[in-house]
Design a protein around this motif. Structure first.
Motif, mmCIF file in Angstrom:
data_model
loop_
_atom_site.group_PDB
_atom_site.id
_atom_site.type_symbol
_atom_site.label_atom_id
_atom_site.label_comp_id
_atom_site.label_asym_id
_atom_site.label_seq_id
_atom_site.Cartn_x
_atom_site.Cartn_y
_atom_site.Cartn_z
ATOM 1 N N LEU A 22 1.025 -1.266 -0.053
ATOM 2 C CA LEU A 22 -0.068 -0.138 0.062
ATOM 3 C C LEU A 22 1.029 1.324 0.031
ATOM 4 O O LEU A 22 0.481 2.360 -0.503
ATOM 5 C CB LEU A 22 -0.965 0.016 1.136
ATOM 6 N N LEU A 23 1.955 1.224 0.508
ATOM 7 C CA LEU A 23 2.872 2.276 0.957
ATOM 8 C C LEU A 23 3.862 2.448 -0.396
ATOM 9 O O LEU A 23 4.318 3.362 -0.669
ATOM 10 C CB LEU A 23 3.471 2.273 2.004
ATOM 11 N N ARG A 24 3.814 1.327 -1.248
ATOM 12 C CA ARG A 24 4.690 1.133 -2.146
ATOM 13 C C ARG A 24 6.162 1.353 -1.655
ATOM 14 O O ARG A 24 7.028 2.021 -2.342
ATOM 15 C CB ARG A 24 4.534 2.093 -3.262
ATOM 16 N N LYS A 25 6.558 0.842 -0.559
ATOM 17 C CA LYS A 25 7.873 0.851 -0.085
ATOM 18 C C LYS A 25 8.049 -0.623 0.439
ATOM 19 O O LYS A 25 7.447 -0.997 1.407
ATOM 20 C CB LYS A 25 7.945 1.819 1.003
ATOM 21 N N HIS A 26 9.171 -1.224 -0.085
ATOM 22 C CA HIS A 26 9.656 -2.589 0.310
ATOM 23 C C HIS A 26 10.042 -2.729 1.785
ATOM 24 O O HIS A 26 10.916 -2.074 2.014
ATOM 25 C CB HIS A 26 10.629 -2.827 -0.808
ATOM 26 N N PRO A 27 9.225 -3.598 2.253
ATOM 27 C CA PRO A 27 9.883 -3.582 3.809
ATOM 28 C C PRO A 27 11.168 -3.990 4.166
ATOM 29 O O PRO A 27 11.551 -4.051 5.166
ATOM 30 C CB PRO A 27 8.829 -4.918 4.370
ATOM 31 N N GLU A 28 11.957 -4.633 3.023
ATOM 32 C CA GLU A 28 13.184 -5.268 3.373
ATOM 33 C C GLU A 28 14.386 -4.120 3.066
ATOM 34 O O GLU A 28 15.531 -4.400 3.133
ATOM 35 C CB GLU A 28 13.517 -6.444 2.575
ATOM 36 N N ARG A 29 13.932 -2.785 2.390
ATOM 37 C CA ARG A 29 14.962 -2.078 2.296
ATOM 38 C C ARG A 29 14.957 -0.686 3.080
ATOM 39 O O ARG A 29 13.593 -0.177 3.468
ATOM 40 C CB ARG A 29 14.862 -1.619 0.718
ATOM 41 N N VAL A 30 16.087 0.044 3.393
ATOM 42 C CA VAL A 30 15.904 1.397 3.654
ATOM 43 C C VAL A 30 15.812 2.131 2.747
ATOM 44 O O VAL A 30 16.652 2.108 1.654
ATOM 45 C CB VAL A 30 17.063 1.499 4.674
ATOM 46 N N GLN A 31 14.957 3.120 2.382
ATOM 47 C CA GLN A 31 14.852 4.011 1.222
ATOM 48 C C GLN A 31 15.057 5.380 1.798
ATOM 49 O O GLN A 31 14.527 5.876 2.909
ATOM 50 C CB GLN A 31 13.643 3.801 0.462
ATOM 51 N N SER A 32 15.652 6.174 1.015
ATOM 52 C CA SER A 32 16.108 7.520 1.403
ATOM 53 C C SER A 32 15.579 8.457 0.117
ATOM 54 O O SER A 32 15.653 8.157 -1.047
ATOM 55 C CB SER A 32 17.573 7.662 1.485
ATOM 56 N N PHE A 33 15.073 9.596 0.607
ATOM 57 C CA PHE A 33 14.374 10.648 -0.472
ATOM 58 C C PHE A 33 14.874 11.830 0.019
ATOM 59 O O PHE A 33 15.107 12.314 1.083
ATOM 60 C CB PHE A 33 12.945 10.602 -0.399
ATOM 61 N N THR A 34 15.307 12.414 -1.156
ATOM 62 C CA THR A 34 15.628 13.970 -0.869
ATOM 63 C C THR A 34 14.789 15.126 -1.023
ATOM 64 O O THR A 34 13.890 14.989 -1.921
ATOM 65 C CB THR A 34 16.767 14.303 -2.141
ATOM 66 N N LEU A 35 14.362 15.635 0.078
ATOM 67 C CA LEU A 35 13.469 16.595 -0.109
ATOM 68 C C LEU A 35 13.991 18.013 -0.181
ATOM 69 O O LEU A 35 15.191 18.427 0.105
ATOM 70 C CB LEU A 35 12.610 16.626 1.310
ATOM 71 N N ASN A 36 13.126 19.212 -0.472
ATOM 72 C CA ASN A 36 14.057 20.408 -0.752
ATOM 73 C C ASN A 36 14.389 21.047 0.672
ATOM 74 O O ASN A 36 15.003 22.089 0.844
ATOM 75 C CB ASN A 36 13.127 21.425 -1.643
ATOM 76 N N PHE A 37 13.847 20.432 1.643
ATOM 77 C CA PHE A 37 14.481 20.935 2.984
ATOM 78 C C PHE A 37 15.189 20.064 3.906
ATOM 79 O O PHE A 37 15.260 20.383 5.012
ATOM 80 C CB PHE A 37 13.189 21.431 3.846
ATOM 81 N N ILE A 55 5.252 13.482 3.748
ATOM 82 C CA ILE A 55 4.207 12.397 3.695
ATOM 83 C C ILE A 55 3.476 12.321 2.466
ATOM 84 O O ILE A 55 3.701 11.431 1.671
ATOM 85 C CB ILE A 55 2.891 12.580 4.564
ATOM 86 N N ALA A 56 3.351 13.519 1.863
ATOM 87 C CA ALA A 56 3.008 13.856 0.499
ATOM 88 C C ALA A 56 3.787 13.441 -0.717
ATOM 89 O O ALA A 56 3.489 12.774 -1.621
ATOM 90 C CB ALA A 56 2.568 15.174 0.170
ATOM 91 N N GLU A 57 5.276 13.498 -0.372
ATOM 92 C CA GLU A 57 6.170 13.218 -1.325
ATOM 93 C C GLU A 57 6.442 11.577 -1.336
ATOM 94 O O GLU A 57 6.656 11.107 -2.257
ATOM 95 C CB GLU A 57 7.406 14.036 -1.097
ATOM 96 N N VAL A 58 6.806 11.064 -0.134
ATOM 97 C CA VAL A 58 7.058 9.922 0.054
ATOM 98 C C VAL A 58 6.443 8.810 -0.161
ATOM 99 O O VAL A 58 6.326 7.746 -0.703
ATOM 100 C CB VAL A 58 7.762 9.695 1.337
ATOM 101 N N PHE A 59 4.910 9.225 0.474
ATOM 102 C CA PHE A 59 3.648 8.222 0.322
ATOM 103 C C PHE A 59 2.516 8.771 -0.682
ATOM 104 O O PHE A 59 1.380 8.725 -0.465
ATOM 105 C CB PHE A 59 3.134 7.954 1.830
#
Ligand code: SAH
Length: 492
Positions: free
Chosen positions: A18-33, A94-98
């Motif tokens: 549902l979140l489209r994020k795989h439970p086995e990985r740590v994922q990192s996202f760059t935000l503008n802040f 939340i809006a960007e990652v999910f």
């Protein structure tokens, strides 16, 4: 700042889909802040927890002038709670990652998108302006069990008293998308602040993410005020629209007024000219006279097809009558219907049997809740837009905003607008002189008025405009409906 999201739905690992994020990985996202990370402290069949960790870079904020305004002095810009307190930064994360989960899309588990799931959220440090009472007033009416605790400000100095930040946990059976929307809206409301400038499009965001729950929320006024940073004009606008939906009053009277308008416009007089795009009923002996409404939609459809558009947005789509015609045309690979009335959109979805659609059909035809008075990026990138019998529902002073949204911001290559021709009203003996065709019409224009508005809009935004009659043409009064077709002069 840290948010965790736990489910005990089985299999609990569906959360990852549902979140489209795989439970086995740590994922990192760059935000503008700063930066966000998603990881799963636990991921089993019976229990799964996703964590969203957001790091705000306070020095970067100062550099970009996005930090606190510095009311507390220069040091405040560097030393403040923004890196760890739940705030609008968390909403943006939340809006960007999910984002896909928030918008209710799931490729792998579409059947779970609207299903209430057992969910629990913890937020590590929530600034609650107004205290725990406000926290409860915001979340309890939505069905959450709320727990909040506060530690000492500094354990070594108990005399300093309690920290102003709460550790909050929330539990409910709600669809995940709903829970994310609640957090998205209510976290900055609790904080009573936002890190960015709040403009018109913030009203649209509030209406969109508040869809289905905010209109009926007992604290809707407080939510709108704080969410819109107490900007009075915006708050008034938002509340106007929310009240329309929440009070439940307009629906029936609206239908009655619509029926009256339809009845008024139904008899198309004999011996009329057929407008373009409408099949000649004479060629089919069983065919009845097309109503003015059918003629209007047929004409609009013909113009849209003729424009070569491959994507089209029906703005103020109402119950989706035009959408149903557009869907049948393979030429249109992407279709959107937008309306300010959530209830009307629901009716549109029902009429089109949207619940039986495949994923592909849903992706082709979007229903958007929003207002034509506020800039909306979702409207960009369409080849054509139709605005059928909508402008006369807008207050005349708001037409400038409508113009900016459609012609200034969305800028489709073709825009088709229809509106009543007031001159024609005298041919309807049942319509008292000087009255409009529909209770909710704010104005009805003569042909000259429509033409002068259209010419000015076209001039200001680089479009060519032509006018076509819709319905039987009276030699001196024109046709009952008037239509303007705008074509953009320059490529976008
Ligand atoms: N185009 C449809 C509906 C016309 S009625 C048809 O021809 O059948 C006008 C529609 O405009 C209503 O559904 C109303 O909810 C919508 N509307 C009014 N103000 C709006 C706004 N600011 N933004 C978007 N839609 C709006």
């Amino acid at each position: 700042m840290l948010l965790t999201l736990t489910t005990t739905h089985r299999p609990a690992t569906d959360l990852g889909h549902l979140l489209r994020k795989h439970p086995e990985r740590v994922q990192s996202f760059t935000l503008n802040f700063g930066r966000a990370r998603v990881f799963y402290p636990e991921a089993g069949e019976s229990r799964c927890t996703a964590a969203l960790l957001v790091e705000v870079d306070p020095v970067g904020l100062v550099r970009d002038r996005r930090g606190p305004s510095g009311e507390g002095g220069a040091l405040d810009q560097y030393v403040n709670d923004r890196p760890y307190a739940a705030s609008s930064f968390l909403s943006v994360a939340i809006a960007e990652v999910f984002g896909t989960a928030l918008s209710g899309v799931s490729r792998e588990r579409p059947e779970l998108v609207d299903r209430p799931l057992p969910l629990a959220v913890t937020l590590a440090a929530v600034p609650c302006r107004g205290g725990e009472g406000v926290l409860r007033r915001l979340f309890e009416p939505l069905g959450y069990r709320v727990e909040a605790s506060r530690g000492p400000l500094d354990p070594s100095f108990p005399e300093w008293g309690d920290s102003p930040y709460f550790r909050v946990s929330l539990e409910a059976e709600v669809p995940l998308r709903r829970l994310l929307a609640h957090l998205y809206v209510l976290i900055p409301v609790l904080d009573d602040d936002k890190h960015y400038w709040v403009g018109d499009d913030e009203v649209v965001k509030l209406l969109r993410h508040g869809e289905g729950w905010l209109p009926a929320h007992p604290e809707r006024d407080l939510i709108a005020r704080r969410y819109l940073k107490h900007r009075r004009a915006l708050v008034a606008d938002a509340l106007d629209q929310l009240k329309d939906e929440g009070d439940g009053s307009p629906a029936e009277t609206e239908t009655a007024a619509d029926a009256a308008e339809a009845l008024l416009e139904s008899p198309a007089s004999p011996g009329r000219e057929l407008p373009i795009g409408v099949p000649d009923p004479q060629s089919d002996p069983d065919a009845r006279e097309p109503s003015l409404n059918e003629q209007r939609l047929g004409t609009v459809l013909a113009v849209l097809k003729g424009s070569g558009a491959e994507s089209v947005a029906d703005l103020g789509c109402g119950e989706g009558r035009l959408l149903q015609l557009l869907i049948r045309e393979r030429q249109f690979g992407r279709i959107a219907g937008m309306d300010v009335s959530h209830r009307t959109l629901e009716t549109a979805a029902e009429r089109m049997h949207r619940d039986r659609w495949s994923e592909a059909q849903r992706a082709r035809v979007l229903l958007l809740h929003g207002s034509l008075l506020y800039r909306d990026d979702r409207l960009r990138g369409f080849d054509a837009a139709a605005v059928v019998e909508v402008i006369e529902h807008l207050d005349a002073p708001r037409l400038a905003a409508f113009e900016r949204v459609v012609f200034g911001h969305a800028r489709p290559a073709t825009v088709v607008i229809t509106t009543p021709n007031r001159e024609y009203n005298v041919t309807w003996p049942t319509l008292p002189a000087g009255r409009f065709r529909h209770r909710d019409h704010r104005f009805e224009w003569t042909r000259a008025e429509f033409r002068s508005w259209g010419a000015a809009v076209a001039e200001r935004h680089g479009y060519e405009v032509r006018y076509l009659p819709v319905g039987p043409v009276d030699p001196s009064l024109g046709s009952p409906t008037q239509m303007a077709v705008f074509e953009r002069r320059t490529p976008s």
